[in-house]
Design an enzyme around this catalytic site. Structure first.
Site, PDB file in Angstrom:
ATOM      1  N   GLU A  18       1.332  10.452   4.520  1.00 31.45           N
ATOM      2  CA  GLU A  18       1.850   9.120   4.864  1.00 31.45           C
ATOM      3  C   GLU A  18       3.097   8.834   4.045  1.00 31.45           C
ATOM      4  O   GLU A  18       3.117   9.090   2.833  1.00 31.45           O
ATOM      5  CB  GLU A  18       0.818   8.022   4.534  1.00 31.45           C
ATOM      6  CG  GLU A  18      -0.397   8.010   5.420  1.00 31.45           C
ATOM      7  CD  GLU A  18      -1.388   6.886   5.068  1.00 31.45           C
ATOM      8  OE1 GLU A  18      -1.002   5.925   4.385  1.00 31.45           O
ATOM      9  OE2 GLU A  18      -2.550   7.001   5.483  1.00 31.45           O
ATOM     10  N   TYR A  57       4.260   6.028  -0.899  1.00 32.35           N
ATOM     11  CA  TYR A  57       5.214   5.061  -0.332  1.00 32.35           C
ATOM     12  C   TYR A  57       6.379   4.808  -1.275  1.00 32.35           C
ATOM     13  O   TYR A  57       6.570   3.696  -1.766  1.00 32.35           O
ATOM     14  CB  TYR A  57       4.469   3.770   0.015  1.00 32.35           C
ATOM     15  CG  TYR A  57       3.599   3.969   1.234  1.00 32.35           C
ATOM     16  CD1 TYR A  57       4.095   3.725   2.508  1.00 32.35           C
ATOM     17  CD2 TYR A  57       2.308   4.461   1.114  1.00 32.35           C
ATOM     18  CE1 TYR A  57       3.324   3.943   3.630  1.00 32.35           C
ATOM     19  CE2 TYR A  57       1.532   4.689   2.240  1.00 32.35           C
ATOM     20  CZ  TYR A  57       2.044   4.430   3.494  1.00 32.35           C
ATOM     21  OH  TYR A  57       1.284   4.667   4.613  1.00 32.35           O
ATOM     22  N   GLU A  91      -7.537   8.353   1.358  1.00 39.41           N
ATOM     23  CA  GLU A  91      -7.314   7.639   0.111  1.00 39.41           C
ATOM     24  C   GLU A  91      -8.592   7.263  -0.620  1.00 39.41           C
ATOM     25  O   GLU A  91      -8.802   6.091  -0.977  1.00 39.41           O
ATOM     26  CB  GLU A  91      -6.415   6.419   0.341  1.00 39.41           C
ATOM     27  CG  GLU A  91      -5.083   6.833   0.923  1.00 39.41           C
ATOM     28  CD  GLU A  91      -3.973   5.801   0.791  1.00 39.41           C
ATOM     29  OE1 GLU A  91      -4.229   4.699   0.299  1.00 39.41           O
ATOM     30  OE2 GLU A  91      -2.836   6.141   1.190  1.00 39.41           O
ATOM     31  N   ASP A 119      -6.534  -1.713   5.356  1.00 38.06           N
ATOM     32  CA  ASP A 119      -5.796  -2.834   5.942  1.00 38.06           C
ATOM     33  C   ASP A 119      -6.023  -3.027   7.440  1.00 38.06           C
ATOM     34  O   ASP A 119      -5.762  -4.099   7.968  1.00 38.06           O
ATOM     35  CB  ASP A 119      -4.292  -2.760   5.617  1.00 38.06           C
ATOM     36  CG  ASP A 119      -3.555  -1.656   6.364  1.00 38.06           C
ATOM     37  OD1 ASP A 119      -4.206  -0.735   6.887  1.00 38.06           O
ATOM     38  OD2 ASP A 119      -2.309  -1.716   6.416  1.00 38.06           O
TER      39      ASP A 119
HETATM   40  C1  GCB Z   1      -2.094   3.539   3.052  1.00 34.19           C
HETATM   41  C2  GCB Z   1      -3.274   3.637   3.924  1.00 34.19           C
HETATM   42  C3  GCB Z   1      -3.033   3.049   5.305  1.00 34.19           C
HETATM   43  C4  GCB Z   1      -2.248   1.757   5.173  1.00 34.19           C
HETATM   44  C5  GCB Z   1      -0.919   2.067   4.540  1.00 34.19           C
HETATM   45  C6  GCB Z   1      -0.064   0.829   4.365  1.00 34.19           C
HETATM   46  O1  GCB Z   1      -1.962   4.199   2.068  1.00 34.19           O
HETATM   47  O2  GCB Z   1      -3.755   4.939   4.044  1.00 34.19           O
HETATM   48  O3  GCB Z   1      -4.269   2.838   5.904  1.00 34.19           O
HETATM   49  O4  GCB Z   1      -2.072   1.129   6.396  1.00 34.19           O
HETATM   50  O5  GCB Z   1      -1.130   2.632   3.281  1.00 34.19           O
HETATM   51  O6  GCB Z   1       0.778   0.549   5.192  1.00 34.19           O
HETATM   52  O7  GCB Z   1      -0.257   0.132   3.366  1.00 34.19           O
END
Ligand code: GCB
Length: 682
Positions: free
Chosen positions: A558, A522, A469, A219
């Site tokens: 993350e 997430y 990832e 992104d």
């Molecule tokens: C992820 C990626 C990271 C993104 C993030 C997001 O898993 O590693 O590069 O910015 O999610 O905020 O979607």
């Protein structure tokens, strides 16, 4: 011809194969191409950080350069028409472009911001007459994204593929001494399936024609240009070309050892290396010499430091980030001093096993961030103000580590981390690795080789991350990551290897090749958005699953939630500051459950600060998962996280708490509970 119009070539080959073989034949051909083999990677040479000394001079070529873009549909035109043979202003209208900086956000022109393909820079510079005598002149770029071609006075001097990593060339015979010179750089930002990171280029119909469109799965915005400083520097004819330093500690950390290994460049063929020696001094912070010695015939040696001050992480010790300075003097056997090079070294040990990760024999719990090199106007350009602000914020918030997600950060930021005791998980530029192929493997390994070559001497670097990832479900991922992980270990066995993995453990085929498992997840955002009661258990269970499967230390790389600064919604609702706060708190609970299991070794927030992304309907003005805004001001969660990170520092390493961590609310000692008062009234 050196220039590959890469994506056109890939398309035409694919189209040709398709026509010639038919779809089935093409697929078989593609499957065969997936049997990848482990080939050697050409080792990097030289590239010591440019430093002045008694024998070396450094000049910066930073400043305003001239800039033009190529026609997107005709990216090789400048090479064919030899734009490098004269000033760029002779072929096109040039605009000023700062170096270092990404070029994308400097102007108000979206065709520059979104340009795909080649752009050109040039400038004039002088080389002093005095440099003509008995020395070598080098040209060094801190980084250019993604591919660079460099000419001096119309002659090609170096070409380099891979953003975020330095490259250099000797230009002794290309520059004019005591005269004006011209440097021309062509930079290509195109990402295809065999670049690191990967991307795709396609041709899409637009109003009145066809557009060349770059897409990628990650992104962050594909900022491009001359991102880091450009230097000219001198070395003697015979010079210190490479230095490798390692260290260890013994006797309860009271005695330290520094092991050094030097490679000399440019030795005249009649002058055997064995006639040379390195004399070494190690100085402490007060500049007092604490050890000295002379190398063996292989230009290697060891220094012993009694009453050593080890390199400790921030908040783990009262004097974190202690650095010595090693001074290397290259002498001939008859005592002539040839070259002098100095660098900072930290003395520490790293060990790891199935349950823990230790520095100087002490278990470490990592608490920090995934970051980006990103800011308004400058994009990914090196900026000392930003670098210093970020380091101040890291210390303010009580973090002790960060991952250089998703590419190597500037050498200056690594030096900063050394000085401040911030631990770095050092990541190569492989993001969302997919469609495994031989060229990709070769470049992936090369990115690790270049990274380790650049960063091996930094005490702050505690782990190598070989990818972010990657798509590790397909069977081809197994051998690809086995090759990359083993290659990394073979280059540096002193640090563990990790990768940030997002594929669920049941289908992942790469984690078994790592020393430390790092997963990105997430909960409450991409999975079950808005459901704050679906976080804690999910995090705990997933971490346990990873640990059970691999019996290795585990950390979360993350977690986070996009948050619009100033958006307040009660009860907490996604995108609000309240939601980010509560989502973090639910994660903290999970981490505390996991911390009781020794093997859970760290928590990393996504992201340190808001950052720019490609234009997308899921991003409002960029990725807003920052704990800090893009301008480096705190969101509400920064204050919450600060309390946690310092509380962890207090609990684990007895650090002092900052006075302003808890603001005065009331004098609790003078307020009795109602129960007490009522009893007293009786
Ligand atoms: C992820 C990626 C990271 C993104 C993030 C997001 O898993 O590693 O590069 O910015 O999610 O905020 O979607």
């Amino acid at each position: 011809m050196f220039l590959k119009f890469r994506w056109k070539l890939v398309f035409s080959l694919a189209a040709f194969s398709l026509l010639a073989m038919g779809v089935v034949g093409y697929l078989i051909h593609f499957a065969i191409a997936l049997v990848i083999v482990n080939k050697e990677v050409t080792p990097t040479r030289g590239m010591l950080y440019p430093r002045e000394s008694e024998t070396r001079e450094v000049r910066s070529l930073d400043g305003l350069w001239n800039f033009v873009t190529s026609d997107e549909a005709n990216p090789t035109q400048g090479v064919r028409d030899k734009w490098f043979s004269d000033d760029l202003s002779k072929v096109k209208d040039v605009i000023p472009m700062p170096v270092p900086a990404s070029y994308n956000d400097i102007t108000t022109d979206n065709t520059i911001r979104d340009h795909v393909g080649t752009v050109w820079y040039d400038r004039k510079f002088f080389v002093p007459k005095s440099w003509a005598k008995d020395q070598r002149v080098w040209l060094r770029f801190g980084s250019v994204h993604y591919e660079a071609f460099v000419w001096i006075n119309g002659e090609m001097v170096v070409k380099h593929e891979m953003g975020h990593l330095p490259f250099e060339a000797e230009v002794t015979n290309f520059v004019k001494y005591g005269e004006e010179n011209r440097i021309t750089v062509m930079c290509d930002n195109a990402l295809i399936q065999t670049t690191v990171p990967q991307g795709k280029i396609s041709e899409v119909k637009k109003d009145g024609g066809v557009a060349i469109v770059q897409t990628y799965t990650f992104d962050f915005f594909n900022y491009a240009g001359i991102h880091r400083s450009v230097h000219l520097y001198t070395t003697p004819k015979t010079f210190i070309e490479e230095v490798e330093v390692t260290s260890d500690l013994e006797d309860s950390n009271s005695v330290g050892h520094v092991y050094y290994k030097v490679k000399v460049g440019g030795t005249a063929s009649n002058e055997a290396d064995s006639n040379l020696q390195i004399r070494v001094k190690l100085r402490n912070k007060e500049s007092v010499t604490v050890a000295n010695g002379t190398s063996d015939g292989d230009l290697k040696g060891a220094l012993e430091v009694k009453n050593v001050k080890p390199w400790w992480p921030y908040l783990m010790h009262a004097e974190p980030g202690y650095l010595y300075q090693i001074e290397l003097f290259l002498h001939t056997a008859d005592n002539t001093l040839l070259d002098v090079y100095r660098l900072k070294v930290g003395i520490r040990t790293l060990t790891w096993n199935n349950t823990s990760f230790l520095i100087n024999g002490q278990p470490v719990y990592l608490r920090g961030f995934g970051k980006h090199e990103d800011s308004d106007i400058r994009g990914k350009g090196l900026d000392f103000a930003l670098l210093t602000r970020d380091m101040n914020l890291l210390k303010w918030i009580g973090a002790n580590a960060y991952r250089t997600s998703h590419y190597p950060y500037s050498e200056e930021s690594m030096q900063f981390a050394d000085e401040n005791g911030i631990m770095i998980i050092d990541e190569c530029p492989s993001v969302d690795t997919d469609n495994y192929n031989q060229a990709l493997l070769d470049k992936h390994k090369s990115s690790m080789e270049q990274l380790i070559h650049r960063d091996r001497n930094h005490p702050s670097v505690i782990m190598w991350s070989i990818a972010n990832e990657p798509r590790t479900g397909p069977f081809q991922a197994d051998s690809h990551f086995q090759f990359v992980a083993n290659f990394t270990r073979a280059l540096d066995g002193t640090r563990p290897v990790t990768a940030a993995i997002a594929v669920p453990s049941a289908s992942d085929k790469a984690a078994k090749h790592l020393d430390i498992i790092c997963f990105n997840r997430y909960n409450g955002w991409y999975s079950n958005p808005g459901k704050l009661d679906m976080i804690t258990t999910h995090v705990v269970e997933e971490a346990i699953t990873w640990n059970k499967k691999h019996n290795k230390p585990v950390m979360i790389g993350e977690y986070g939630a996009d948050t619009i600064e100033g958006l307040h919604l009660l009860p907490a609702y996604i995108w609000s500051e309240e939601y980010q706060n509560e989502l973090f708190s639910k994660h903290f609970k999970a981490f505390d459950i996991l911390r009781k299991k020794e093997w859970f070794i760290g928590e990393f927030v996504w992201n340190f600060a808001d950052f720019k992304t490609a234009q997308s309907i899921t991003r409002v003005g960029g990725n807003k998962k920052g704990v800090f805004t893009r301008n480096r001001q705190p969101k509400a969660t920064a204050h919450l996280l600060r309390k946690r990170y310092f509380a962890l520092g207090r609990e684990l390493d007895r650090c002092d708490l900052p006075e302003d961590l808890f603001l005065y609310i009331t004098d609790a000692t003078s307020t009795e509970s109602r129960g007490k008062r009522e009893t007293a009234d009786l």
